[in-house]
Scaffold this motif. Sequence first.
Motif, short mmCIF file in Angstrom:
data_model
loop_
_atom_site.label_atom_id
_atom_site.label_comp_id
_atom_site.label_asym_id
_atom_site.label_seq_id
_atom_site.Cartn_x
_atom_site.Cartn_y
_atom_site.Cartn_z
N ASP A 142 5.44 11.29 -1.96
CA ASP A 142 6.85 11.46 -2.35
C ASP A 142 7.05 12.90 -2.78
N ARG A 146 11.91 12.69 -0.78
CA ARG A 146 11.64 12.01 0.48
C ARG A 146 10.21 11.45 0.47
N GLU A 147 10.02 10.32 1.14
CA GLU A 147 8.70 9.70 1.21
C GLU A 147 8.13 9.86 2.61
N TYR A 148 6.87 10.30 2.66
CA TYR A 148 6.18 10.48 3.94
C TYR A 148 4.95 9.57 3.98
#
Length: 225
Positions: A142, A146-148
């Motif tokens: 995070d 945004r979360e990857y």
Amino acid sequence: MKRSGPLVTLLGGLVLALILLSFNATTGTRAGSTSTTNDPPPASAAPSPSPSPSPTRNSPSPRATPSPPADADYAGRTDDDSAAIAVTLRDGKAVAYFCDGRTQESWLKGDVEDDGGMRLTSKDGAELNGTLKGGSVRGTVDIGGREYGFTAPETGESALYRATANVRGAEVDGGWIVLPDGSQVGILKRDGKAAAAPEIDPETGAVTVDGQQLTARPVTPESSS
């Protein structure tokens, strides 16, 4: 005729005596036999009961002491292929580097649980949650709201490098990820301004920045502190 009377009487007495003697002898023998036959047999000694085995308590098996995952290096790309992740494990601790090769990066660190779980954080508020399983670290990062998702397989050699120096009056700070296929992703900051980093030589860590040769060194949890 008068003399035969006493003689007859004597003979009769002798016959009677013989009959009585014969009768007594027979009766005595039968009585003895009956007595012997009717006597109860001697009681045999009862066998002594065998001692019951004392209950045994099963000793608990000694439990193996949990140990942290082995030291290793992991590197891979995010699920959307927009950035790269490298994770280095040493003595139950981990350091990770998230880098998109352009402007966004983050250094994270923290502990690794015995089951391979890890939660790494950075000073800029980024967070990595992952699990080591089957030779890869799988998880999410995070960062920047945004979360990857990512998967980083084991590389078998150092995958994370960093170099800091003063070059031509500017503070230089570079980070590099060497992926399993040999490709590199990195950012080099000059006085805080980010740009794509020039490639390093993974064998020696040598890299040239603005005409000056620097040495990028493998990063471990200890060196990152």
